[in-house]
Design an enzyme around this catalytic site. Structure first.
Site, PDB file in Angstrom:
ATOM      1  CB  CYS A  57      -0.876   0.016   1.246  1.00 45.39           C
ATOM      2  SG  CYS A  57      -2.049  -1.346   1.343  1.00 45.39           S
TER       3      CYS A  57
ATOM      4  CD  GLU B  40      -1.944   3.910   3.571  1.00 50.63           C
ATOM      5  OE1 GLU B  40      -3.111   4.197   3.858  1.00 50.63           O
ATOM      6  OE2 GLU B  40      -1.653   3.087   2.667  1.00 50.63           O
TER       7      GLU B  40
ATOM      8  NE  ARG C 289      -9.865   6.130  -5.882  1.00 50.51           N
ATOM      9  CZ  ARG C 289      -9.224   5.123  -5.307  1.00 50.51           C
ATOM     10  NH1 ARG C 289      -9.858   4.288  -4.516  1.00 50.51           N
ATOM     11  NH2 ARG C 289      -7.933   4.945  -5.520  1.00 50.51           N
TER      12      ARG C 289
ATOM     13  CB  CYS D 276      -5.965  -1.645   4.425  1.00 47.27           C
ATOM     14  SG  CYS D 276      -4.204  -2.069   4.446  1.00 47.27           S
TER      15      CYS D 276
ATOM     16  CB  CYS E 224      -1.779   0.457   6.283  1.00 50.34           C
ATOM     17  SG  CYS E 224      -1.173   0.071   4.628  1.00 50.34           S
TER      18      CYS E 224
ATOM     19  CE1 TYR F 256       1.435 -10.019  19.206  1.00 48.43           C
ATOM     20  CE2 TYR F 256       2.135  -8.813  17.264  1.00 48.43           C
ATOM     21  CZ  TYR F 256       2.370  -9.763  18.230  1.00 48.43           C
ATOM     22  OH  TYR F 256       3.545 -10.464  18.222  1.00 48.43           O
TER      23      TYR F 256
ATOM     24  CD1 TRP G 155       6.177  -8.319  15.562  1.00 49.64           C
ATOM     25  CD2 TRP G 155       7.260  -6.423  15.126  1.00 49.64           C
ATOM     26  NE1 TRP G 155       7.347  -8.645  14.913  1.00 49.64           N
ATOM     27  CE2 TRP G 155       8.034  -7.485  14.644  1.00 49.64           C
ATOM     28  CE3 TRP G 155       7.722  -5.125  14.961  1.00 49.64           C
ATOM     29  CZ2 TRP G 155       9.248  -7.305  14.016  1.00 49.64           C
ATOM     30  CZ3 TRP G 155       8.932  -4.944  14.341  1.00 49.64           C
ATOM     31  CH2 TRP G 155       9.678  -6.018  13.873  1.00 49.64           C
TER      32      TRP G 155
END
Length: 136
Positions: free
Chosen positions: A56, A58, A84, A90, A93, A127, A129
């Site tokens: 993506c 980002e 747009r 998403c 991301c 979460y 990481w």
């Protein structure tokens, strides 16, 4: 959930919109993103669509920023081609942004109703990481 909004970085939105308008051509590049570094620089990128799941916009910005020696991003926005406007990140991301920049603000919304919110507002109880990495 209470959402705290911050002032919108309209220069950042314009930068992403400009890249979407001038660099996104065809089905391979349909989204542009722009991020503001802590030192004020703006880093931009476009997605690389591929049926196998290309990155993506980002994520491209995160890599481009690192390539330019920018490791602290404060705000990010994605804008779609064909006028747009602002598009929310998403789920993948959102997770990557939380992992790399847990304090980053994300510009979301539509038209005149855009707002900047903490990425943690977009991915509550996420979460983390880094919390699960083995320390040396």
């Amino acid at each position: 959930m209470t959402t705290h909004t911050d002032p919108v970085d309209h220069e950042l939105v314009r930068a992403a919109a400009h890249v979407a308008r001038t660099r996104c051509r065809g089905d391979n590049h349909t989204m542009a993103a722009a991020a503001r570094a802590r030192d004020g620089r703006i880093v931009t990128g476009v997605n690389a669509y591929h049926f196998t799941g290309g990155p993506c916009a980002e994520l491209v910005v995160i890599g481009a920023a690192a390539a330019q020696g920018v490791y602290e991003l404060e705000t990010i926005v994605a804008v779609g081609d064909r006028e747009r406007g602002v598009v929310s990140p998403c789920g993948r991301c959102r997770q990557v942004l939380v992992d790399y920049f847990p304090g980053i603000r994300v510009i979301v919304g539509d038209g005149d109703r855009v707002r900047a919110v903490a990425v943690t507002e977009l991915l509550p109880e996420s979460y983390v990481w880094a919390d699960h990495q083995v320390e040396d």
